[in-house]
Design an enzyme around this catalytic site. Structure first.
Site, mmCIF file in Angstrom:
data_model
loop_
_atom_site.group_PDB
_atom_site.id
_atom_site.type_symbol
_atom_site.label_atom_id
_atom_site.label_comp_id
_atom_site.label_asym_id
_atom_site.label_seq_id
_atom_site.Cartn_x
_atom_site.Cartn_y
_atom_site.Cartn_z
ATOM 1 N N ARG A 1 13.215 18.135 10.689
ATOM 2 C CA ARG A 1 11.940 17.857 11.359
ATOM 3 C C ARG A 1 10.853 17.446 10.383
ATOM 4 N NH1 ARG A 1 10.688 22.284 15.910
ATOM 5 N NH2 ARG A 1 9.133 20.686 16.351
ATOM 6 N N LYS B 1 22.314 0.344 20.705
ATOM 7 C CA LYS B 1 21.973 -0.476 19.541
ATOM 8 C C LYS B 1 21.400 -1.833 19.943
ATOM 9 C CE LYS B 1 26.128 -0.329 17.841
ATOM 10 N NZ LYS B 1 26.764 0.519 18.874
ATOM 11 N N SER B 2 22.104 -2.530 20.826
ATOM 12 C CA SER B 2 21.660 -3.865 21.229
ATOM 13 C C SER B 2 20.367 -3.810 22.028
ATOM 14 C CB SER B 2 22.758 -4.561 22.047
ATOM 15 O OG SER B 2 23.921 -4.759 21.258
ATOM 16 N N ASP C 1 26.721 -6.630 16.887
ATOM 17 C CA ASP C 1 28.084 -6.186 17.121
ATOM 18 C C ASP C 1 28.903 -6.123 15.834
ATOM 19 O OD1 ASP C 1 30.104 -5.242 18.916
ATOM 20 O OD2 ASP C 1 31.146 -7.131 18.556
ATOM 21 N N SER D 1 29.731 2.867 20.402
ATOM 22 C CA SER D 1 29.556 1.818 21.404
ATOM 23 C C SER D 1 28.826 2.372 22.624
ATOM 24 C CB SER D 1 30.931 1.278 21.813
ATOM 25 O OG SER D 1 30.808 0.252 22.755
ATOM 26 N N GLY D 2 27.819 1.637 23.098
ATOM 27 C CA GLY D 2 27.058 2.045 24.274
ATOM 28 C C GLY D 2 25.913 2.980 23.982
ATOM 29 N N HIS E 1 30.698 -2.448 12.271
ATOM 30 C CA HIS E 1 30.171 -2.503 13.630
ATOM 31 C C HIS E 1 28.716 -2.049 13.622
ATOM 32 C CE1 HIS E 1 29.992 -2.265 17.961
ATOM 33 N NE2 HIS E 1 29.662 -0.987 17.912
#
Length: 321
Positions: free
Chosen positions: A245, A162-163, A180, A158-159, A141
């Site tokens: 960092r 990424k897209s 996806d 998910s959410g 995924h």
């Protein structure tokens, strides 16, 4: 491509092979290994270490040898070979098939094919193709993009964004490979990613829906496949977690026994994820060429501190005098 191999009937279509005889298993026989075999030794009755799963190829050398045999000897050579459950026998260079070979193939119900390519051309093309379609494969995924020539796979829950990050990167001139679901194959010691055919060139954006990147942004915004050079993991910002960092750490992500560099990017409102992914990609490219900005910074910092301490020590000694 099938689940466990490549069908002989598909190989015939892909390489435009001439079918001289259809074996009883023509529609079901599978190539499950990438090796091919030229049965010169087998025509001398040497079947030790013979693997019948390999595609058999007759070239000019084998045909010339068979021409020097009697009809009965040639028939025995083909009969002995066709007793094994080979997927197919291919004659290269468009050479004529011996009547004994064709008759034996019909009796034993083996597939007999012919190609116009030379033996070297056909075997190299076939092995190269089989190495790709039979390579170990997993589906992960994420989103895979080509960013300035570097294959970057963005992962995360998910959410997480990424897209959305992918769309911003596409608008900056980079190219989409898969959204996806990413199909990943190990070829040699490299990981090659592509998209499942049904979702190729599409991206789903929550609140907007599915968009066709090729139609919306043009052919220059897509890429069929890409080597994976870097994994970028997006995760929700955790105040209790320590994030590097300086960037001295070089984490690895292992997939199909291949190790890839991975960068974890914490996500919170206001962060320009597309820009950060671009910078991470450029930094990874620099590191491949032997330059690490974090190490250079630490080296310079330590050098400055050492110089200051040395100067302070020298000044103190002068004052004591």
């Amino acid at each position: 491509m099938q689940e466990h191999g490549l069908k002989i009937s598909e190989l015939v279509t892909l390489f435009n092979l001439e079918v001289l005889n259809r074996g009883s298993d023509y529609d079901t026989a599978l190539l499950t290994i990438t090796d091919v075999n030229r049965p010169g030794l087998q025509f001398h009755s040497f079947y030790d270490y013979f693997d019948p799963r390999r595609l058999q190829v007759l070239g000019k050398a084998e045909i010339t040898y068979l021409k020097g045999l009697t009809t009965e000897q040639r028939r025995k050579c083909f009969d002995d070979l066709f007793l094994y459950d080979i997927p197919a026998l291919v004659i290269s260079r468009g050479l004529d098939c011996f009547p004994e070979g064709l008759e034996s193939a019909r009796v034993h119900e083996r597939t007999l094919l012919r190609t116009e390519e030379t033996t070297v051309e056909f075997t190299s093309h076939t092995i190269e193709y089989l190495n790709r379609v039979l390579a170990p494969c997993v589906t992960r995924h994420g989103v895979l993009l080509d960013i300035s020539g570097e294959g970057v796979m963005i992962t995360g829950d998910s959410g997480i964004g990424k897209s959305e990050s992918a769309i911003e990167l596409i608008m900056r001139g980079h190219r989409l490979v898969a959204d996806d679901a990413v199909e990943i194959r190990r070829i040699s010691n490299q990981l090659i990613g592509t998209a499942p055919e049904v979702i190729r060139h599409y991206i789903e954006l929550r609140g907007i829906g599915v968009i066709d990147v090729r139609q919306l942004f043009g052919m220059g915004a897509i890429m069929e496949e890409s080597q994976i050079d870097l994994v970028v993991k997006l995760e929700q910002w955790d105040e209790t977690k320590f994030y590097d960092r300086l960037g001295l750490g070089e984490e690895k992500y292992t997939m199909l026994d291949v190790s890839l560099p991975i960068v974890t990017i914490p996500v919170r409102p206001g962060r320009n994820l597309a820009g950060i992914v671009e910078i991470a990609t450029m930094k990874n490219r620099q590191m491949k060429y032997g330059y690490n900005a974090a190490r250079d910074f630490v080296t310079q910092f330590d050098s400055k501190v050492d110089a200051m301490l040395k100067k302070k020590s020298t000044t103190g000694e002068a004052e004591n005098r």
